[in-house]
Design a protein around this motif. Structure first.
Motif, short mmCIF file in Angstrom:
data_model
loop_
_atom_site.label_atom_id
_atom_site.label_comp_id
_atom_site.label_asym_id
_atom_site.label_seq_id
_atom_site.Cartn_x
_atom_site.Cartn_y
_atom_site.Cartn_z
N PHE A 256 62.00 28.22 34.83
CA PHE A 256 62.74 28.73 35.99
C PHE A 256 64.07 28.01 36.11
O PHE A 256 64.14 26.78 36.11
CB PHE A 256 61.92 28.55 37.27
CG PHE A 256 62.50 29.30 38.44
CD1 PHE A 256 62.09 30.58 38.72
CD2 PHE A 256 63.46 28.71 39.25
CE1 PHE A 256 62.63 31.29 39.79
CE2 PHE A 256 64.01 29.40 40.32
CZ PHE A 256 63.59 30.69 40.58
N ASN A 257 65.15 28.79 36.23
CA ASN A 257 66.48 28.22 36.45
C ASN A 257 67.27 29.16 37.35
O ASN A 257 66.70 30.14 37.88
CB ASN A 257 67.21 27.97 35.12
CG ASN A 257 67.48 29.26 34.34
OD1 ASN A 257 67.11 30.36 34.77
ND2 ASN A 257 68.14 29.13 33.20
N ASP A 258 68.54 28.89 37.54
CA ASP A 258 69.34 29.72 38.43
C ASP A 258 69.43 31.16 37.94
O ASP A 258 69.49 32.10 38.74
CB ASP A 258 70.75 29.13 38.58
CG ASP A 258 70.76 27.83 39.38
OD1 ASP A 258 69.78 27.57 40.10
OD2 ASP A 258 71.76 27.09 39.28
N GLU A 259 69.47 31.34 36.61
CA GLU A 259 69.55 32.70 36.07
C GLU A 259 68.31 33.51 36.45
O GLU A 259 68.41 34.66 36.87
CB GLU A 259 69.67 32.65 34.54
CG GLU A 259 70.98 32.07 34.03
CD GLU A 259 70.95 31.87 32.54
OE1 GLU A 259 71.84 32.40 31.86
OE2 GLU A 259 70.02 31.19 32.05
N MET A 260 67.15 32.89 36.31
CA MET A 260 65.93 33.60 36.67
C MET A 260 65.84 33.81 38.17
O MET A 260 65.40 34.87 38.63
CB MET A 260 64.69 32.86 36.17
CG MET A 260 63.40 33.62 36.42
SD MET A 260 61.94 32.78 35.77
CE MET A 260 62.22 32.94 34.02
N GLY A 261 66.27 32.83 38.94
CA GLY A 261 66.27 33.00 40.38
C GLY A 261 67.12 34.18 40.81
O GLY A 261 66.73 34.95 41.69
#
Length: 205
Positions: free
Chosen positions: A27-32
């Motif tokens: 999970f990272n900002d892209e997935m968020g």
């Protein structure tokens, strides 16, 4: 007619069960942002009972805590939440209701209700399978994680008829996660699929 978009975390070998045990390292900002784009802008959620119970056990507390994910938790809380279950349910999370006993009939009626916002789904694998088979799911959003979990329920069961899909968009995150949007192949596309299959060697059909 309103569209239904289902979002699932899925492993490289097709496992969708218990993503809390293998998903979070990716999970990272892209997935968020991808999750927010699918679920953070809907006014209606269609959920299986297990997914609903998981959401209801976490998101109201996160909203009340006022942390960084509180705005997303509020969106989920404010959304109309329609739960698919054969058991009579008692709800404590606001704006929650139970779907009628006939899934296909009830979802068809739901899609015909007024509104332009898509109906969002998360997890709820058995419901996704049934809606795909009935031609009621409009988009399948898969976040494919670069890990082979090697055990657990997979998105598609063996023995079912093929379900051809067309790729709408694809993106690769820095973590190696693939952000894929699919839609069911329509009648014209199904003919193309059948034509292509007919040209395969007999051992490969």
């Amino acid at each position: 007619m309103r569209k239904i978009t289902a979002q699932l975390f899925i492993s490289l070998d097709g496992v969708v069960e218990a993503p809390d045990q293998w998903h979070f390292p990716y999970f990272n900002d892209e997935m968020g942002a991808a999750v927010d784009a699918t679920l953070g802008r809907v006014d209606t959620l269609l959920l299986g009972r297990k997914t609903y119970d998981s959401f209801a056990g976490a998101w109201p507390e996160r909203e009340a805590a006022g942390g960084e994910d509180a705005p997303f938790a509020k969106v989920l809380g404010d959304a109309r939440k329609i739960v698919v279950s054969n058991q009579q349910l008692d709800f404590t999370w606001r704006n929650s209701e139970q779907l009628g006993s006939d899934l296909i009939k009830a979802v068809t009626a739901l899609k015909n209700e007024p509104g332009s916002s898509p109906i969002g789904m998360s997890g709820s694998v058995s419901v996704v399978r049934q809606l795909l088979a009935a031609g009621l799911l409009d988009e399948l959003h898969l976040l494919v994680h670069p890990i082979a979990v090697r055990k657990g329920m997979r998105l598609f069961e063996e023995g079912e008829a093929p379900i051809p899909l067309k790729l709408i968009s694809a993106e690769t995150f820095q973590t190696g996660v693939l952000n894929l949007f699919y839609a069911p192949v329509e009648s014209a596309g199904e003919a193309t699929y059948d034509d292509a299959k007919a040209h395969l060697p007999q051992t490969e059909q």
